[in-house]
Structure formats: C-alpha cells, structure tokens
Design an enzyme around this catalytic site. Structure first.
Site, PDB file in Angstrom:
ATOM      1  CG  HIS A  24      25.935  66.996  -0.194  1.00 13.21           C
ATOM      2  ND1 HIS A  24      25.315  66.433   1.015  1.00 13.21           N
ATOM      3  CD2 HIS A  24      25.416  68.126  -0.078  1.00 13.21           C
ATOM      4  CE1 HIS A  24      24.319  67.225   1.509  1.00 13.21           C
ATOM      5  NE2 HIS A  24      24.677  68.102   0.854  1.00 13.21           N
TER       6      HIS A  24
ATOM      7  CG  ASP B   4      24.912  71.526  10.414  1.00 19.29           C
ATOM      8  OD1 ASP B   4      24.826  72.737  10.006  1.00 19.29           O
ATOM      9  OD2 ASP B   4      24.220  70.411   9.840  1.00 19.29           O
TER      10      ASP B   4
ATOM     11  NE  ARG C  48      22.015  78.452   8.348  1.00 15.93           N
ATOM     12  CZ  ARG C  48      22.457  77.395   7.527  1.00 15.93           C
ATOM     13  NH1 ARG C  48      22.842  76.251   7.727  1.00 15.93           N
ATOM     14  NH2 ARG C  48      22.106  77.774   6.067  1.00 15.93           N
TER      15      ARG C  48
ATOM     16  CB  SER D 246      25.400  73.798   7.081  1.00 10.23           C
ATOM     17  OG  SER D 246      24.681  72.761   7.095  1.00 10.23           O
TER      18      SER D 246
ATOM     19  CE  LYS E 133      25.020  68.730   7.244  1.00  8.57           C
ATOM     20  NZ  LYS E 133      23.790  69.091   7.222  1.00  8.57           N
TER      21      LYS E 133
HETATM   22  N1  URA Z   1      21.892  71.440   3.580  1.00 10.17           N
HETATM   23  C1  URA Z   1      22.536  71.596   4.714  1.00 10.17           C
HETATM   24  O1  URA Z   1      22.871  70.493   5.130  1.00 10.17           O
HETATM   25  N2  URA Z   1      22.563  72.508   5.156  1.00 10.17           N
HETATM   26  C2  URA Z   1      22.229  73.734   4.817  1.00 10.17           C
HETATM   27  O2  URA Z   1      22.652  74.757   5.570  1.00 10.17           O
HETATM   28  C3  URA Z   1      21.709  73.768   3.567  1.00 10.17           C
HETATM   29  C4  URA Z   1      21.222  72.692   3.045  1.00 10.17           C
END
Ligand code: URA
Length: 458
Positions: free
Chosen positions: A93, A172, A179, A194, A198
């Site tokens: 990621h 999320d 947010r 967050s 995932k």
């Molecule tokens: N990417 C995400 O998936 N969440 C965040 O809060 C910031 C970047």
C-alpha cells in the site's frame, strides 16, 4: 431493549460521555471504541457526535492500543478475506503521491516470484492519482470485482486488482466522508485505522507500506511520515501480520508520467526494462520486500535480486499481461502505447534559464493534472484518462535555457488553462539554482517486523 440502551450497558458510558473523555485527553477502552463505532455504523449515533469524537481524537491523539481497537472496530464493520495462514499472501500500500504507479510494476514481479497478491486499491484523492482510475484507462479492464471473484482469482492465479468493495470496512467509508468535511483527515491514529482496517480485511499476512514524504505527499515532513509508519507498523504487529515499511521521496514525481493513460504506458515500459530508473528501483525494492515477507527470500536484498531477475527475464511482464486479460482488459497498449486514449494536443514547457533543478512543487504538478481533467475536484467528476503531463527533469539535474521540462497532454479547448499551467511550472513550481544541487535519496529509511509464524520459517 432499544439499541441505545443496549449499547450504553455494554460501554457503560453514553456517546456524550465517551466524547467528553477523549476531549479531556483520557484513554478510551477497547469496549468504548467498539461500541461507538458499531453504533455509528448502525445509524444509532448521529454524524454530529461522530464528528465531535473525530475532532477530539484529532486534537488529543490515541495511543497504540486505542488505535488498534479503532482499527479492529472498523475492520469488523465489514467482511474479511481469509488466506488461512498462507504466508505467501502479501499486499503493498502507498500513502499516495504524484506519478506513483509502482503497484503496476511490483505486483506482477512479486506474483512471478510466488507471492499471492490481493491488491485492493483506491481512487485518486486530492492531488494524488489512484491506482483504480489509472488501470481503468485500459479498455475493457474490470476494476470493480465481486469480493468472492477477487479472492478466487488471487487463489487461482496469484494476482488480482480491484477497487474497494462495499463489503470491506464500510465504517471507514462513512467516517472518511465525515473527516473529509470536518478537517480531521491529517491525524495519525485516524489515518492508521483507516488504512489498516482495509488492509487487514484483505487478509494478506504480510503488508508492505510505502509511506511518502516531500512536497507531493500528505505527510510532507519526514518526522510525520516516520510517525505514521511506526503507527501503521504497531497496528500490524498487534494484528499478527508481518510488516515492512519504506519512507520514500515524493519531493518530485515518481518516473515522468502524471495522468492515467500516460502512467499505464510508463508502467508497461518499466516492465519491459525501459522505464525510468527511480520507478524501477522503488518497484524492485518494494517487490523484494514482498518476496521476503512471503518467505520466498532470506532477506529483502535477496528478494530484490529475485525481483530483478523476474523483471529482466520478462516473467513479470507476462504476469502483467495475463492479469489484464483475466480482468477483461485489452493488452494492445503494451506493444502499441498509442492504442490508449491520449489527448491529441501537446504543449511543451521549456526552461527559461540555465542551472540545476533545485526544488519542485510536486503537489502543484498533481493539481495541474486534476485541473486538466485527469483527477476529480468533486466526487461526481468524470475522469479524462487521456490528459496529463510528462515531467522530464529530476532534482539535481542540469538544465539549459530552452530545454524541455515537461509536455502537457490536453484538449483543444483548454488552451487558456494550459498557458496558465505552463507559466506556473516555469515561474512557481520548478526552481532552478545557479549552484550545483544534490539529488534527494529515493528511500530515506526502512523498518520491518515479522509475525511469529513468519519468524518460525526464517
Ligand atoms: N488513505 C486512506 O485510506 N485513509 C486515510 O485516512 C488517508 C489516506
């Protein structure tokens, strides 16, 4: 018994009291966090109370245990894939950057080396491009797979790429939207929960994280990027996953291409061994780390050697081709780049003085691409895959007046915008010094932690 009464009994505190605790800088218990997130997901806590808690977390922070509890609560709001202890399942990621197309290069390399890669990626966010938007510039490519199809494809072929499905960490999605409009995005515990909710839901037992820093990153300062990396690492450790991070440079675009079709073409060039050096080096390093976490190499260095071999033998390119075909895409662009949609108008940006490239405002380059239509300004915007920029110069490189700095790919009716972009690039976004300038490192630092199971293998 009503939901509200039930949840109050569980946590013993009302949402109001939980918000008050965090506002006053107290530590929340796992149960309080879990109840709050569950009740919010089920619609039993309104947006205004969730917003207040988010702001309290933003201002007062969370310790690693609270962050892990928040991650778990968000993870449990949806489905989780399970690779049943298969250590070879590893994903990567990136925290997001400009021209960051490394996933397209490293995923087939890792797959060619025996790693199972369940790659669930995002769309563009702000000035940064998104893997899913980019891959959709390939005609026919199906980037929104059903969760079970995605899982089966990874099990059968070792590699699949999909966008975020609605079953994965739905809390999320809801919290992120809040947010975004309550100025609570840039918080390390909230970003950690967050991202990790995932990533953990994808089920991969190893996670390689590319945390970007510099003018094109969300964490512009090195110390903030490192703090985020450490927070992500701790959360992965608490969840029993192997983890490897790099803090990598985003003070300039990765490679040359910024924009959807252009980035797919550059990725294919890289897989043919004809790509920009920085893109190849970072991709091979991250793939090497994936191969190592998967237990298919003795060290990251050994993994990097294997990654280089998969690249030079053409095996990685073959994996890339096969993945595209399996997901319904046309592979024509690999040999004929102009088969992808590319804007017919091209405007060159030329250097106005001699010197060395000293600084690049990388975020602005990303924003130029968004303004051309290559990204979204509001969620409903449709992406134009054909536009973007090729940015040729790197920090430290010598330039002569009249040298080509960039080529803008645009539509005919965008000539006023293009004139402005051209002016911004030479007068504002790229600074040229008459002194020699040192190139920044591509990777500033790395860190790792292996799960118990992976350690047993070592
Ligand atoms: N990417 C995400 O998936 N969440 C965040 O809060 C910031 C970047």
């Amino acid at each position: 018994m009503s939901q509200e009464v039930k949840s109050q009994q569980n946590s013993e505190l009302s949402p109001y009291e939980i918000i008050t605790l965090k506002r006053d800088g107290e530590k929340l218990t796992e149960q309080q966090i879990k109840t709050f997130i569950n009740d919010y997901s089920n619609g039993n806590i309104p947006d205004y109370q969730m917003s207040a808690l988010l702001m309290a977390i933003y201002l007062k922070g969370m310790d690693p245990e609270e962050t892990a509890a928040l991650t778990q609560a968000m993870l449990k709001s949806g489905k989780e894939l399970d690779f049943e202890g298969d250590l070879t399942s590893v994903d990567k990621h990136s925290t997001g950057g400009v021209g960051d197309k490394a996933s397209f290069v490293l995923a087939p390399i890792a797959s060619a080396c025996g790693v199972k890669v369940p790659m669930m990626a995002g769309r563009g966010l702000g000035h940064t491009g998104g893997t899913i938007d980019k891959v959709e510039s390939i005609p026919g490519f199906k980037a929104e797979l059903e969760l079970t199809d995605f899982f089966n494809m990874v099990q059968e072929h070792g590699l699949a790429l999909t966008g975020q499905t609605k079953e994965i960490a739905p809390a999320d999605k809801k919290i992120y939207a809040l947010r975004d409009v309550t100025a609570t995005v840039e918080s390390i515990p909230l970003i950690t929960a967050s991202i990790m909710s995932k990533k953990l839901a994808e089920g991969a037992l190893g996670i390689v994280m590319d945390v970007k820093t510099g003018s094109g990153a969300f964490m512009q300062k090195r110390e903030d990027a490192l703090a985020l990396a450490k927070s992500l690492q701790k959360t992965a450790e608490l969840a029993g996953r192997s983890f490897y991070y790099v803090i990598s440079d985003m003070s300039q675009p990765l490679g040359h291409a910024i924009g959807n079709s252009l980035e797919m073409i550059e990725s294919a060039e890289c897989l043919k061994g004809e790509g920009p050096q920085d893109l190849e080096e970072l991709s091979v390093h991250l793939a090497g780390a994936m191969i190592y976490l998967a237990g298919k190499a003795k060290s990251v260095e050994d993994g990097v050697d294997k990654a280089k071999a998969a690249l030079s033998s053409g095996k990685a390119l073959e994996e890339f081709r096969e993945m595209i075909k399996r997901q319904g895409g046309s592979v024509d662009f690999i040999d004929r780049p102009d088969s992808l949609a590319l804007a017919s108008e091209r405007t060159e940006v030329l250097a106005k003085q001699d010197g060395h490239i000293e600084r690049i405002n990388c975020k602005n380059l990303g924003l130029h691409c968004v303004k051309l239509g290559g990204g979204r300004r509001v969620q409903e915007d449709k992406i134009d895959h054909s536009v973007g920029l090729l940015f040729f110069k790197k920090i430290g490189q010598e330039v002569k007046m009249g040298d080509k700095i960039a080529t803008i790919y645009h539509r005919k009716e965008q000539s006023d915008l293009v004139k402005k972009i051209e002016r911004d690039i030479v007068e504002r976004d790229v600074q040229i010094s008459n002194q020699k300038v040192e190139a920044p490192p591509l990777i500033y630092e790395t860190g790792e932690s292996l799960s118990h199971k992976r350690k047993e293998l070592a």
